[in-house]
Design a protein around this motif. Structure first.
Motif, short mmCIF file in Angstrom:
data_model
loop_
_atom_site.label_atom_id
_atom_site.label_comp_id
_atom_site.label_asym_id
_atom_site.label_seq_id
_atom_site.Cartn_x
_atom_site.Cartn_y
_atom_site.Cartn_z
N SER A 174 0.82 -1.22 0.00
CA SER A 174 0.00 0.00 0.00
C SER A 174 0.85 1.26 0.00
CB SER A 174 -0.93 0.00 1.21
OG SER A 174 -0.20 -0.02 2.42
N ALA A 175 2.08 1.17 0.51
CA ALA A 175 2.97 2.34 0.55
C ALA A 175 3.31 2.83 -0.84
CB ALA A 175 4.25 2.00 1.30
N THR A 176 3.32 1.92 -1.83
CA THR A 176 3.68 2.32 -3.20
C THR A 176 2.47 2.39 -4.13
OG1 THR A 176 4.24 0.01 -3.67
CG2 THR A 176 6.04 1.46 -3.02
N TYR A 177 1.30 2.06 -3.62
CA TYR A 177 0.08 2.19 -4.42
C TYR A 177 -0.28 3.67 -4.55
CZ TYR A 177 -4.87 2.15 -5.63
OH TYR A 177 -6.07 2.40 -6.23
N LYS A 178 -0.58 4.11 -5.75
CA LYS A 178 -0.91 5.52 -5.97
C LYS A 178 -2.25 5.72 -6.68
CE LYS A 178 2.78 6.67 -3.93
NZ LYS A 178 2.65 7.05 -2.51
N THR A 179 -2.51 4.98 -7.75
CA THR A 179 -3.73 5.17 -8.53
C THR A 179 -4.33 3.81 -8.88
OG1 THR A 179 -2.63 5.13 -10.69
CG2 THR A 179 -2.75 7.27 -9.55
N PRO A 180 -5.64 3.76 -9.16
CA PRO A 180 -6.30 2.48 -9.46
C PRO A 180 -5.92 1.88 -10.81
CG PRO A 180 -7.88 4.28 -9.60
CD PRO A 180 -6.62 4.86 -9.04
N ASP A 181 -5.11 2.59 -11.60
CA ASP A 181 -4.63 2.00 -12.86
C ASP A 181 -3.94 0.66 -12.59
OD1 ASP A 181 -5.44 4.44 -13.72
OD2 ASP A 181 -3.47 5.19 -14.26
N ALA A 182 -3.27 0.56 -11.44
CA ALA A 182 -2.53 -0.67 -11.12
C ALA A 182 -3.47 -1.85 -10.91
CB ALA A 182 -1.69 -0.45 -9.86
N LEU A 183 -4.76 -1.60 -10.70
CA LEU A 183 -5.73 -2.65 -10.39
C LEU A 183 -6.57 -3.05 -11.59
CD1 LEU A 183 -7.14 -0.89 -7.19
CD2 LEU A 183 -5.21 -2.47 -7.27
N GLU A 184 -6.54 -2.24 -12.61
CA GLU A 184 -7.49 -2.35 -13.71
C GLU A 184 -7.51 -3.74 -14.35
OE1 GLU A 184 -10.58 -0.67 -15.17
OE2 GLU A 184 -9.15 0.79 -14.36
N GLY A 185 -8.71 -4.35 -14.33
CA GLY A 185 -8.92 -5.60 -15.04
C GLY A 185 -8.28 -6.82 -14.41
N LYS A 186 -7.74 -6.72 -13.21
CA LYS A 186 -7.02 -7.83 -12.59
C LYS A 186 -7.85 -8.49 -11.47
CE LYS A 186 -2.61 -5.53 -13.48
NZ LYS A 186 -1.46 -4.81 -12.88
N ARG A 187 -7.47 -9.70 -11.15
CA ARG A 187 -8.00 -10.37 -9.97
C ARG A 187 -7.11 -9.97 -8.80
NH1 ARG A 187 -11.53 -14.63 -10.79
NH2 ARG A 187 -10.75 -15.69 -8.92
N VAL A 188 -7.63 -9.13 -7.92
CA VAL A 188 -6.83 -8.46 -6.89
C VAL A 188 -7.17 -9.01 -5.52
CG1 VAL A 188 -6.34 -6.25 -5.77
CG2 VAL A 188 -6.62 -6.35 -8.26
#
Length: 445
Positions: A174-188
Protein backbone atom coordinates in the motif's frame (compact mmCIF):
# COMPACT_ATOMS: atom_id res chain seq x y z
CA UNK A 1 32.80 2.70 16.60
CA UNK A 2 34.86 5.83 17.12
CA UNK A 3 33.41 9.31 17.35
CA UNK A 4 33.16 10.94 13.89
CA UNK A 5 35.21 13.98 12.93
CA UNK A 6 33.11 17.04 13.75
CA UNK A 7 33.18 19.73 11.09
CA UNK A 8 30.93 22.16 12.91
CA UNK A 9 29.68 22.63 16.47
CA UNK A 10 26.19 24.00 17.08
CA UNK A 11 26.38 23.49 20.84
CA UNK A 12 23.51 25.86 21.60
CA UNK A 13 21.13 24.43 19.00
CA UNK A 14 18.86 21.43 18.65
CA UNK A 15 18.68 19.24 15.57
CA UNK A 16 15.18 18.34 14.33
CA UNK A 17 15.06 15.35 11.98
CA UNK A 18 12.28 15.64 9.40
CA UNK A 19 9.95 18.40 8.18
CA UNK A 20 6.72 16.44 8.06
CA UNK A 21 3.71 17.13 10.27
CA UNK A 22 5.72 16.42 13.44
CA UNK A 23 8.95 18.17 12.47
CA UNK A 24 7.31 21.48 11.67
CA UNK A 25 5.36 21.37 14.96
CA UNK A 26 8.58 20.65 16.85
CA UNK A 27 10.36 23.55 15.12
CA UNK A 28 7.49 25.93 15.87
CA UNK A 29 7.37 25.06 19.56
CA UNK A 30 11.15 25.16 20.01
CA UNK A 31 11.32 28.54 18.31
CA UNK A 32 8.49 29.96 20.43
CA UNK A 33 10.38 28.83 23.55
CA UNK A 34 13.54 30.59 22.37
CA UNK A 35 15.38 27.33 21.63
CA UNK A 36 17.46 27.56 18.47
CA UNK A 37 17.14 24.62 16.08
CA UNK A 38 18.00 23.36 12.62
CA UNK A 39 15.56 21.14 10.71
CA UNK A 40 16.83 18.64 8.13
CA UNK A 41 14.52 17.15 5.52
CA UNK A 42 15.58 14.64 2.86
CA UNK A 43 12.88 15.70 0.35
CA UNK A 44 12.77 18.99 -1.51
CA UNK A 45 9.77 20.26 0.44
CA UNK A 46 7.80 19.84 3.65
CA UNK A 47 4.98 17.40 4.29
CA UNK A 48 6.64 14.05 4.89
CA UNK A 49 4.06 11.33 4.37
CA UNK A 50 1.64 13.90 2.92
CA UNK A 51 4.02 15.02 0.16
CA UNK A 52 2.25 12.97 -2.50
CA UNK A 53 4.42 11.19 -5.05
CA UNK A 54 7.67 11.27 -3.11
CA UNK A 55 9.53 7.99 -2.44
CA UNK A 56 8.73 7.91 1.27
CA UNK A 57 5.15 9.13 1.01
CA UNK A 58 2.52 6.41 1.39
CA UNK A 59 -0.53 8.50 0.48
CA UNK A 60 -2.36 7.65 -2.75
CA UNK A 61 -4.26 9.89 -5.13
CA UNK A 62 -7.62 9.42 -3.41
CA UNK A 63 -6.35 9.81 0.17
CA UNK A 64 -8.42 11.95 2.52
CA UNK A 65 -8.19 12.36 6.28
CA UNK A 66 -10.10 9.77 8.28
CA UNK A 67 -10.43 12.12 11.27
CA UNK A 68 -12.36 15.36 10.86
CA UNK A 69 -10.85 18.84 10.82
CA UNK A 70 -11.32 19.99 14.44
CA UNK A 71 -9.94 16.72 15.80
CA UNK A 72 -6.92 16.75 13.51
CA UNK A 73 -5.62 20.32 13.16
CA UNK A 74 -2.82 21.93 15.18
CA UNK A 75 -3.84 23.60 18.43
CA UNK A 76 -3.15 27.15 17.32
CA UNK A 77 -3.65 27.00 13.55
CA UNK A 78 -7.13 25.91 12.42
CA UNK A 79 -7.71 24.49 8.97
CA UNK A 80 -9.44 26.84 6.53
CA UNK A 81 -13.20 27.14 7.02
CA UNK A 82 -13.76 26.33 3.35
CA UNK A 83 -12.06 22.93 3.68
CA UNK A 84 -14.43 19.93 3.77
CA UNK A 85 -14.84 17.87 6.92
CA UNK A 86 -12.25 15.38 5.62
CA UNK A 87 -9.65 17.23 3.52
CA UNK A 88 -7.69 15.62 0.68
CA UNK A 89 -3.94 15.03 0.77
CA UNK A 90 -3.44 18.08 -1.48
CA UNK A 91 -5.37 20.27 0.98
CA UNK A 92 -3.38 18.80 3.87
CA UNK A 93 -0.09 19.68 2.19
CA UNK A 94 -1.35 23.22 1.49
CA UNK A 95 -2.30 23.49 5.16
CA UNK A 96 1.22 22.48 6.23
CA UNK A 97 2.72 25.00 3.81
CA UNK A 98 0.50 27.74 5.25
CA UNK A 99 1.55 26.69 8.78
CA UNK A 100 5.24 26.97 7.90
CA UNK A 101 4.69 30.38 6.30
CA UNK A 102 2.56 31.66 9.20
CA UNK A 103 5.14 30.78 11.84
CA UNK A 104 8.16 31.72 9.69
CA UNK A 105 9.74 28.27 9.84
CA UNK A 106 11.21 27.89 6.37
CA UNK A 107 14.56 29.57 7.23
CA UNK A 108 15.08 26.81 9.81
CA UNK A 109 14.69 23.99 7.28
CA UNK A 110 17.45 22.57 5.08
CA UNK A 111 15.94 20.47 2.29
CA UNK A 112 17.48 17.63 0.26
CA UNK A 113 19.57 16.68 3.28
CA UNK A 114 19.55 13.25 4.88
CA UNK A 115 20.52 12.45 8.45
CA UNK A 116 22.61 9.29 8.21
CA UNK A 117 23.84 8.94 11.79
CA UNK A 118 23.36 10.35 15.28
CA UNK A 119 25.58 9.38 18.18
CA UNK A 120 25.86 10.60 21.78
CA UNK A 121 28.96 12.49 22.84
CA UNK A 122 30.39 10.95 25.99
CA UNK A 123 28.72 8.50 28.40
CA UNK A 124 26.23 11.11 29.63
CA UNK A 125 25.22 12.22 26.09
CA UNK A 126 25.80 15.87 26.95
CA UNK A 127 25.71 16.55 23.19
CA UNK A 128 24.93 14.63 20.00
CA UNK A 129 26.93 14.25 16.80
CA UNK A 130 24.69 14.37 13.75
CA UNK A 131 26.05 13.21 10.39
CA UNK A 132 24.37 14.74 7.35
CA UNK A 133 24.55 14.08 3.63
CA UNK A 134 23.42 16.47 0.96
CA UNK A 135 21.37 14.59 -1.63
CA UNK A 136 21.87 13.12 -4.10
CA UNK A 137 25.61 12.59 -3.76
CA UNK A 138 27.07 15.07 -1.27
CA UNK A 139 29.91 14.19 1.08
CA UNK A 140 29.05 13.41 4.73
CA UNK A 141 29.32 16.24 7.24
CA UNK A 142 29.10 15.84 11.03
CA UNK A 143 27.78 18.58 13.30
CA UNK A 144 27.63 18.59 17.07
CA UNK A 145 24.30 19.62 18.64
CA UNK A 146 22.95 20.35 22.08
CA UNK A 147 20.24 17.73 21.52
CA UNK A 148 18.04 15.99 18.96
CA UNK A 149 14.30 15.85 18.32
CA UNK A 150 13.47 12.90 16.05
CA UNK A 151 10.47 13.44 13.77
CA UNK A 152 11.15 11.02 10.93
CA UNK A 153 7.75 9.32 11.12
CA UNK A 154 6.90 5.63 11.34
CA UNK A 155 4.66 5.04 8.31
CA UNK A 156 7.22 4.79 5.53
CA UNK A 157 9.08 1.44 5.69
CA UNK A 158 6.69 -1.31 4.50
CA UNK A 159 6.12 -4.41 6.59
CA UNK A 160 5.41 -7.67 4.77
CA UNK A 161 3.94 -10.86 6.25
CA UNK A 162 5.55 -14.22 5.60
CA UNK A 163 3.52 -17.10 4.15
CA UNK A 164 4.51 -20.60 3.06
CA UNK A 165 5.02 -21.09 -0.66
CA UNK A 166 5.69 -18.68 -3.47
CA UNK A 167 3.46 -16.30 -5.41
CA UNK A 168 4.27 -15.84 -9.10
CA UNK A 169 1.92 -12.93 -9.79
CA UNK A 170 2.42 -9.23 -9.10
CA UNK A 171 2.84 -7.84 -5.59
CA UNK A 172 2.49 -4.30 -4.30
CA UNK A 173 2.52 -2.68 -0.89
CA UNK A 174 0.00 0.00 0.00
CA UNK A 175 2.97 2.34 0.55
CA UNK A 176 3.68 2.32 -3.20
CA UNK A 177 0.08 2.19 -4.42
CA UNK A 178 -0.91 5.52 -5.97
CA UNK A 179 -3.73 5.17 -8.53
CA UNK A 180 -6.30 2.48 -9.46
CA UNK A 181 -4.63 2.00 -12.86
CA UNK A 182 -2.53 -0.67 -11.12
CA UNK A 183 -5.73 -2.65 -10.39
CA UNK A 184 -7.49 -2.35 -13.71
CA UNK A 185 -8.92 -5.60 -15.04
CA UNK A 186 -7.02 -7.83 -12.59
CA UNK A 187 -8.00 -10.37 -9.97
CA UNK A 188 -6.83 -8.46 -6.89
CA UNK A 189 -6.27 -9.67 -3.36
CA UNK A 190 -5.85 -6.96 -0.71
CA UNK A 191 -4.24 -8.26 2.48
CA UNK A 192 -4.96 -6.28 5.63
CA UNK A 193 -7.94 -4.28 6.88
CA UNK A 194 -6.30 -1.08 8.00
CA UNK A 195 -7.68 2.15 6.61
CA UNK A 196 -5.42 1.99 3.56
CA UNK A 197 -6.34 -1.62 2.84
CA UNK A 198 -10.04 -0.81 3.02
CA UNK A 199 -9.63 2.23 0.76
CA UNK A 200 -7.71 0.22 -1.82
CA UNK A 201 -10.20 -2.65 -1.70
CA UNK A 202 -13.02 -0.15 -2.30
CA UNK A 203 -11.15 1.30 -5.29
CA UNK A 204 -10.48 -2.19 -6.61
CA UNK A 205 -14.22 -2.91 -6.44
CA UNK A 206 -14.80 -0.53 -9.35
CA UNK A 207 -11.57 -1.16 -11.30
CA UNK A 208 -10.45 -4.76 -10.78
CA UNK A 209 -12.02 -7.81 -12.47
CA UNK A 210 -12.48 -9.43 -9.03
CA UNK A 211 -11.57 -8.13 -5.57
CA UNK A 212 -10.84 -10.16 -2.45
CA UNK A 213 -9.99 -8.82 1.01
CA UNK A 214 -8.03 -11.09 3.36
CA UNK A 215 -8.05 -10.30 7.08
CA UNK A 216 -6.87 -12.20 10.17
CA UNK A 217 -9.99 -11.23 12.11
CA UNK A 218 -13.26 -9.39 11.76
CA UNK A 219 -13.39 -5.63 12.26
CA UNK A 220 -15.86 -2.83 12.82
CA UNK A 221 -16.06 -0.73 9.64
CA UNK A 222 -17.35 2.57 10.97
CA UNK A 223 -18.95 5.24 8.78
CA UNK A 224 -17.47 8.73 8.55
CA UNK A 225 -20.86 10.36 9.10
CA UNK A 226 -23.80 9.62 11.37
CA UNK A 227 -26.95 11.76 11.52
CA UNK A 228 -25.28 14.23 9.19
CA UNK A 229 -22.22 14.84 11.39
CA UNK A 230 -18.71 13.38 11.36
CA UNK A 231 -18.91 10.34 13.62
CA UNK A 232 -15.69 11.21 15.46
CA UNK A 233 -17.20 14.52 16.60
CA UNK A 234 -20.14 12.68 18.14
CA UNK A 235 -17.71 10.38 19.91
CA UNK A 236 -15.70 13.37 21.11
CA UNK A 237 -18.81 14.86 22.67
CA UNK A 238 -19.32 11.67 24.68
CA UNK A 239 -15.70 11.78 25.84
CA UNK A 240 -15.99 15.45 26.84
CA UNK A 241 -19.08 14.56 28.90
CA UNK A 242 -17.15 11.84 30.70
CA UNK A 243 -19.39 9.01 29.50
CA UNK A 244 -17.90 5.72 30.80
CA UNK A 245 -16.21 3.33 28.39
CA UNK A 246 -18.90 0.66 28.74
CA UNK A 247 -21.66 3.12 27.87
CA UNK A 248 -19.67 4.46 24.91
CA UNK A 249 -19.23 0.89 23.69
CA UNK A 250 -22.97 0.36 23.94
CA UNK A 251 -23.73 3.55 22.03
CA UNK A 252 -21.07 2.73 19.43
CA UNK A 253 -22.46 -0.77 19.00
CA UNK A 254 -25.98 0.53 18.42
CA UNK A 255 -24.60 3.10 15.95
CA UNK A 256 -22.73 0.35 14.10
CA UNK A 257 -25.77 -1.91 13.87
CA UNK A 258 -27.93 0.95 12.60
CA UNK A 259 -25.43 2.39 10.11
CA UNK A 260 -23.65 -0.78 8.94
CA UNK A 261 -25.32 -3.93 10.22
CA UNK A 262 -24.08 -7.51 10.34
CA UNK A 263 -21.62 -8.05 7.47
CA UNK A 264 -21.18 -11.72 8.35
CA UNK A 265 -24.17 -12.57 6.15
CA UNK A 266 -22.01 -11.46 3.23
CA UNK A 267 -19.06 -13.60 4.30
CA UNK A 268 -17.15 -11.11 6.47
CA UNK A 269 -15.81 -12.44 9.78
CA UNK A 270 -17.47 -11.17 12.92
CA UNK A 271 -15.17 -9.07 15.15
CA UNK A 272 -13.43 -11.17 17.81
CA UNK A 273 -12.96 -8.18 20.08
CA UNK A 274 -14.90 -5.38 21.70
CA UNK A 275 -15.33 -1.99 20.09
CA UNK A 276 -12.26 0.28 20.46
CA UNK A 277 -9.86 -2.64 21.07
CA UNK A 278 -8.34 -2.25 17.61
CA UNK A 279 -7.30 0.85 15.72
CA UNK A 280 -10.51 2.35 14.25
CA UNK A 281 -11.35 1.61 10.63
CA UNK A 282 -13.38 4.41 9.09
CA UNK A 283 -14.85 3.46 5.73
CA UNK A 284 -18.45 3.61 4.57
CA UNK A 285 -17.68 2.36 1.06
CA UNK A 286 -16.28 -1.05 1.95
CA UNK A 287 -19.50 -2.41 3.57
CA UNK A 288 -21.38 -1.15 0.50
CA UNK A 289 -19.12 -3.07 -1.88
CA UNK A 290 -19.11 -6.17 0.32
CA UNK A 291 -22.92 -6.15 0.38
CA UNK A 292 -22.98 -5.80 -3.43
CA UNK A 293 -20.56 -8.69 -3.91
CA UNK A 294 -17.91 -6.45 -5.44
CA UNK A 295 -15.49 -7.24 -2.58
CA UNK A 296 -15.31 -10.82 -1.34
CA UNK A 297 -14.07 -11.23 2.25
CA UNK A 298 -11.50 -13.96 2.88
CA UNK A 299 -9.71 -15.21 6.01
CA UNK A 300 -5.95 -15.16 6.51
CA UNK A 301 -3.66 -16.70 3.90
CA UNK A 302 -2.54 -20.29 4.50
CA UNK A 303 -0.28 -20.73 1.49
CA UNK A 304 0.93 -19.10 -1.71
CA UNK A 305 0.83 -21.54 -4.61
CA UNK A 306 2.11 -20.03 -7.85
CA UNK A 307 -0.67 -17.88 -9.27
CA UNK A 308 -3.10 -19.12 -6.63
CA UNK A 309 -3.67 -18.20 -3.00
CA UNK A 310 -4.96 -20.73 -0.47
CA UNK A 311 -6.82 -19.36 2.54
CA UNK A 312 -7.18 -20.58 6.12
CA UNK A 313 -10.68 -21.98 5.42
CA UNK A 314 -9.31 -24.20 2.63
CA UNK A 315 -10.70 -22.11 -0.21
CA UNK A 316 -8.41 -20.88 -2.97
CA UNK A 317 -8.49 -18.21 -5.64
CA UNK A 318 -6.51 -17.44 -8.77
CA UNK A 319 -4.92 -14.02 -8.16
CA UNK A 320 -3.09 -11.64 -10.50
CA UNK A 321 -2.05 -9.01 -7.95
CA UNK A 322 -1.59 -9.04 -4.18
CA UNK A 323 -1.68 -5.65 -2.48
CA UNK A 324 -0.14 -5.91 0.97
CA UNK A 325 -1.78 -3.29 3.20
CA UNK A 326 0.07 -4.75 6.16
CA UNK A 327 1.46 -1.68 7.82
CA UNK A 328 4.92 -0.36 8.48
CA UNK A 329 7.96 -1.11 10.59
CA UNK A 330 9.06 1.34 13.27
CA UNK A 331 12.66 2.10 12.35
CA UNK A 332 15.24 4.76 13.02
CA UNK A 333 17.93 3.89 10.45
CA UNK A 334 20.32 6.60 11.61
CA UNK A 335 20.91 5.30 15.14
CA UNK A 336 21.36 2.17 17.23
CA UNK A 337 18.10 0.82 18.65
CA UNK A 338 19.61 0.66 22.14
CA UNK A 339 19.84 4.45 22.21
CA UNK A 340 16.03 4.65 22.18
CA UNK A 341 15.46 2.21 25.04
CA UNK A 342 14.10 -0.43 22.64
CA UNK A 343 11.73 -2.99 24.22
CA UNK A 344 9.70 -5.73 22.49
CA UNK A 345 10.18 -4.34 19.00
CA UNK A 346 9.71 -0.62 19.63
CA UNK A 347 11.08 2.27 21.72
CA UNK A 348 9.94 2.51 25.33
CA UNK A 349 9.60 6.25 25.94
CA UNK A 350 7.59 8.14 28.52
CA UNK A 351 4.47 9.49 26.77
CA UNK A 352 6.09 7.95 23.65
CA UNK A 353 8.25 11.11 23.62
CA UNK A 354 10.72 11.35 26.52
CA UNK A 355 13.78 9.13 26.88
CA UNK A 356 14.06 7.59 30.37
CA UNK A 357 17.67 8.73 30.88
CA UNK A 358 18.75 11.16 28.17
CA UNK A 359 17.52 14.70 28.79
CA UNK A 360 18.27 15.96 25.27
CA UNK A 361 16.83 13.23 23.04
CA UNK A 362 13.13 13.21 22.13
CA UNK A 363 10.78 11.60 19.61
CA UNK A 364 7.78 13.60 18.41
CA UNK A 365 5.00 11.91 16.44
CA UNK A 366 5.63 8.30 17.53
CA UNK A 367 1.94 7.60 18.15
CA UNK A 368 -0.96 5.86 16.44
CA UNK A 369 -3.96 7.73 17.84
CA UNK A 370 -7.57 6.67 17.46
CA UNK A 371 -8.33 10.17 16.20
CA UNK A 372 -6.41 13.04 14.59
CA UNK A 373 -2.69 13.38 15.22
CA UNK A 374 -1.42 16.90 14.71
CA UNK A 375 -3.00 18.49 17.77
CA UNK A 376 -1.42 15.74 19.87
CA UNK A 377 1.93 16.24 18.17
CA UNK A 378 1.72 19.96 18.87
CA UNK A 379 1.19 19.20 22.56
CA UNK A 380 4.09 16.73 22.57
CA UNK A 381 6.39 19.37 21.12
CA UNK A 382 5.20 21.99 23.60
CA UNK A 383 6.01 19.66 26.50
CA UNK A 384 9.45 18.96 24.98
CA UNK A 385 10.20 22.67 24.69
CA UNK A 386 9.17 23.28 28.30
CA UNK A 387 11.32 20.39 29.49
CA UNK A 388 14.37 21.70 27.64
CA UNK A 389 13.84 25.13 29.22
CA UNK A 390 13.38 23.82 32.74
CA UNK A 391 16.34 21.44 32.45
CA UNK A 392 18.62 24.27 31.34
CA UNK A 393 17.49 26.28 34.37
CA UNK A 394 18.12 23.37 36.74
CA UNK A 395 14.51 23.70 37.85
CA UNK A 396 12.92 21.43 40.46
CA UNK A 397 10.07 20.93 37.98
CA UNK A 398 12.52 19.32 35.56
CA UNK A 399 13.86 17.09 38.34
CA UNK A 400 10.36 15.90 39.27
CA UNK A 401 9.52 15.24 35.64
CA UNK A 402 12.81 13.39 35.16
CA UNK A 403 11.71 10.92 37.81
CA UNK A 404 8.45 10.36 35.92
CA UNK A 405 10.05 9.77 32.55
CA UNK A 406 12.31 7.04 33.94
CA UNK A 407 9.21 4.80 33.78
CA UNK A 408 9.42 4.59 29.99
CA UNK A 409 6.35 3.68 27.95
CA UNK A 410 3.08 3.01 29.77
CA UNK A 411 -0.40 2.00 28.66
CA UNK A 412 -2.03 4.98 26.94
CA UNK A 413 -5.27 3.21 26.04
CA UNK A 414 -7.49 5.21 28.39
CA UNK A 415 -8.88 2.00 29.89
CA UNK A 416 -8.94 0.11 26.58
CA UNK A 417 -6.86 -3.06 26.28
CA UNK A 418 -5.75 -3.19 22.66
CA UNK A 419 -5.40 -6.47 20.81
CA UNK A 420 -1.86 -7.80 20.83
CA UNK A 421 -0.59 -6.65 17.44
CA UNK A 422 2.37 -4.75 16.03
CA UNK A 423 -0.07 -2.11 14.76
CA UNK A 424 -0.81 -1.24 18.40
CA UNK A 425 2.79 -0.79 19.55
CA UNK A 426 2.29 2.98 19.80
CA UNK A 427 -1.52 3.14 19.86
CA UNK A 428 -3.03 5.82 22.12
CA UNK A 429 -6.57 6.74 23.11
CA UNK A 430 -6.47 10.37 22.07
CA UNK A 431 -8.69 11.98 24.71
CA UNK A 432 -6.96 10.64 27.83
CA UNK A 433 -3.54 10.91 26.17
CA UNK A 434 -4.22 14.56 25.33
CA UNK A 435 -4.96 15.22 29.00
CA UNK A 436 -1.66 13.59 29.99
CA UNK A 437 0.23 15.79 27.54
CA UNK A 438 -1.51 18.90 28.83
CA UNK A 439 -0.68 17.89 32.39
CA UNK A 440 2.97 17.35 31.45
CA UNK A 441 3.19 20.77 29.76
CA UNK A 442 1.52 22.44 32.75
CA UNK A 443 3.89 20.71 35.16
CA UNK A 444 6.86 22.01 33.18
CA UNK A 445 5.54 25.46 32.24
Amino acid sequence: MGQPQVERTDAGRYCVIGAGSSGIAAAKNLREAGIACDVFEREDGIGGNWYYGKPNSSVYRSTHLISSKPLTEYTDFPMPAEYPDFPSHAQVLAYFQAYVAHFGLEPLITFNTEVTRIEPVGPDAAQWDVTLRRLPDGAPETRRYRGVVICNGHNWLPKYPEYPGEFTGETLHSATYKTPDALEGKRVLVVGAGNSGCDIAAEAATHARRTFLSTRRGYYYMPKFFLGRPLDQIGERLLDLGVPLGVRRLIGGVTYRVAVGDLSRFGAARPDHRLFETHPIVNAQLPYYIAHGDVTPKPDIRELRGGEVVFADGSSEAIDLIVYATGFRIVFPFMDDALLNWRDGHPSLYLNVFHPTYDNLFVVGLIQPDSGQWGLVDRQARAVAHYIQRTAEGSSRARRFRALKRQGQQNYGGGVQYKNSTRHYVEVEHHSYRKRLDAAAAQLA
